[in-house]
Design a protein around this motif. Structure first.
Motif, short mmCIF file in Angstrom:
data_model
loop_
_atom_site.label_atom_id
_atom_site.label_comp_id
_atom_site.label_asym_id
_atom_site.label_seq_id
_atom_site.Cartn_x
_atom_site.Cartn_y
_atom_site.Cartn_z
N ARG A 68 37.49 39.75 52.20
CA ARG A 68 36.95 40.57 53.28
C ARG A 68 38.02 41.42 53.97
N SER A 69 39.20 40.88 54.17
CA SER A 69 40.25 41.63 54.88
C SER A 69 40.71 42.85 54.08
N SER A 70 40.40 42.90 52.79
CA SER A 70 40.78 44.04 51.96
C SER A 70 39.59 44.95 51.63
N PHE A 71 38.39 44.36 51.50
CA PHE A 71 37.23 45.13 51.07
C PHE A 71 36.16 45.32 52.14
N GLY A 72 36.28 44.64 53.27
CA GLY A 72 35.32 44.83 54.35
C GLY A 72 34.09 43.95 54.24
N ASN A 73 33.02 44.38 54.89
CA ASN A 73 31.78 43.60 54.92
C ASN A 73 31.08 43.62 53.55
N TYR A 74 30.31 42.55 53.31
CA TYR A 74 29.67 42.39 52.00
C TYR A 74 28.24 42.88 51.98
N SER A 75 27.88 43.47 50.85
CA SER A 75 26.49 43.67 50.45
C SER A 75 26.48 43.70 48.92
N ASN A 76 25.33 43.43 48.32
CA ASN A 76 25.26 43.45 46.86
C ASN A 76 25.57 44.85 46.33
N SER A 77 25.05 45.87 47.01
CA SER A 77 25.28 47.24 46.54
C SER A 77 26.76 47.61 46.60
N TRP A 78 27.45 47.16 47.63
CA TRP A 78 28.89 47.45 47.76
C TRP A 78 29.67 46.68 46.70
N TYR A 79 29.29 45.46 46.44
CA TYR A 79 29.98 44.67 45.42
C TYR A 79 29.81 45.31 44.05
N LYS A 80 28.61 45.82 43.76
CA LYS A 80 28.38 46.52 42.49
C LYS A 80 29.29 47.74 42.38
N PHE A 81 29.43 48.48 43.48
CA PHE A 81 30.31 49.65 43.50
C PHE A 81 31.74 49.23 43.19
N GLY A 135 36.01 48.16 36.93
CA GLY A 135 35.75 47.78 35.55
C GLY A 135 35.84 46.28 35.33
N LEU A 136 35.85 45.52 36.42
CA LEU A 136 35.95 44.07 36.35
C LEU A 136 34.57 43.44 36.51
N SER A 137 34.46 42.19 36.09
CA SER A 137 33.22 41.44 36.31
C SER A 137 33.30 40.61 37.58
N SER A 138 34.52 40.48 38.13
CA SER A 138 34.72 39.76 39.39
C SER A 138 36.11 40.10 39.91
N ILE A 139 36.38 39.68 41.15
CA ILE A 139 37.72 39.82 41.73
C ILE A 139 38.23 38.40 41.95
N PRO A 140 38.84 37.81 40.93
CA PRO A 140 39.17 36.37 40.98
C PRO A 140 40.43 36.05 41.79
N TYR A 141 40.41 36.45 43.06
CA TYR A 141 41.58 36.22 43.92
C TYR A 141 41.33 35.03 44.85
N TRP A 142 42.33 34.16 44.96
CA TRP A 142 42.25 33.03 45.88
C TRP A 142 43.45 32.97 46.82
N SER A 143 44.64 33.21 46.27
CA SER A 143 45.84 33.14 47.10
C SER A 143 46.94 34.02 46.50
N TYR A 144 48.01 34.20 47.24
CA TYR A 144 49.06 35.15 46.91
C TYR A 144 49.58 35.04 45.49
N GLN A 145 49.82 33.83 45.01
CA GLN A 145 50.46 33.65 43.71
C GLN A 145 49.49 33.49 42.55
N GLY A 146 48.21 33.60 42.84
CA GLY A 146 47.22 33.46 41.78
C GLY A 146 47.27 32.09 41.12
N SER A 147 47.25 32.07 39.81
CA SER A 147 47.24 30.81 39.06
C SER A 147 48.50 29.98 39.28
#
Length: 251
Positions: free
Chosen positions: A164-177, A183-195
């Protein structure tokens, strides 16, 4: 008389403090386990390749009380039957079991999620509870029940609170955009260092680093600006959800 009374009160204070310390030490040393969060969502839309496979496996993270052990310890979990929030059917998931690795204070329980046509237009919820065993006799701690939502329809991803702090408020239409732009199927971010983050509850699922996520956010912001500039007076709006009709904005 007053002196005797003061001495008695002081003795009781010391005794109570000692008892309190003993209780705290007992709690801290008792082998117990509890869920590291309250819920998560698995969406086959974000993992479309697994529709062909028919299944995927996710990790439900747990933390322990007491001391780490020099051996792997077994975790037990079962369906919280009778739970009014339980809507998932048996065939939609399977508890595979889990462990707390040697010398660790955290672990995970694996759950297999199975694709079903019923998920295409609905969200089903599985509810789990931990079960005591010889390794972890204490389970009556906080976060006793865990919710796993399973679906194949657009819905807010489990990690949106971290996006949210990077992409703002959620809606399905915004997520599709966002997904169409990246070109991703998701934004698999959880924390700074990733995996590489040792506290990542599911390193195979949450692979993206902060730098990567911010790069995608910059790409999306550029696309949003381009859209708005080409539609003067009619900026991109949320088409659904709590912010329906409001202009999409990014921090």
């Amino acid at each position: 008389m007053k002196k005797i009374l003061y001495m008695a009160i002081a003795a009781m204070t010391v005794m109570l403090a000692s008892c309190s310390k003993d209780e705290i030490m007992l709690y801290e040393n008792e082998p117990g386990v509890y869920f590291n969060s309250y819920s998560t969502t698995y969406n086959f839309i974000e993992n479309a390749i697994n529709i062909d496979y028919g299944a995927d496996t996710i990790n439900i993270p747990v933390l322990i009380t007491g001391q780490a052990a020099d051996r792997d310890r077994v975790l037990n979990m079962q369906v919280n039957t009778g739970d009014t929030l339980l809507t998932a059917e048996d065939g939609m998931y399977e508890i595979l079991g889990g462990t707390v690795p040697a010398n660790s204070y955290s672990g995970a329980i694996q759950v297999k999620v199975n694709y079903s046509k019923a998920l295409d237009d609905s969200v089903y919820v599985a509810r789990f509870k931990l079960v005591s065993n010889e390794d972890f006799p204490v389970i009556d701690l906080n976060q006793r029940v865990f919710s796993l939502s399973i679906t194949n329809k657009f819905t807010q991803p489990a990690n949106w609170g971290r996006l949210r702090s990077s992409f703002g408020n959620y809606s399905n239409s915004w997520y599709k955009f966002i997904l169409q732009t990246t070109g991703l199927s998701s934004i698999p971010y959880w924390s700074y260092q990733g995996s590489a983050d040792k506290n990542n509850p599911d390193p195979k699922r949450w692979t993206m680093t902060y730098v990567q996520m911010r790069a995608y956010a910059a790409l999306v912001k550029e696309a949003l600006t381009k859209y708005n500039n080409s539609h003067p007076g009619n900026p991109l709006k949320h088409e659904d959800g709590d912010y329906k009709g409001q202009a999409v904005t990014m921090p």
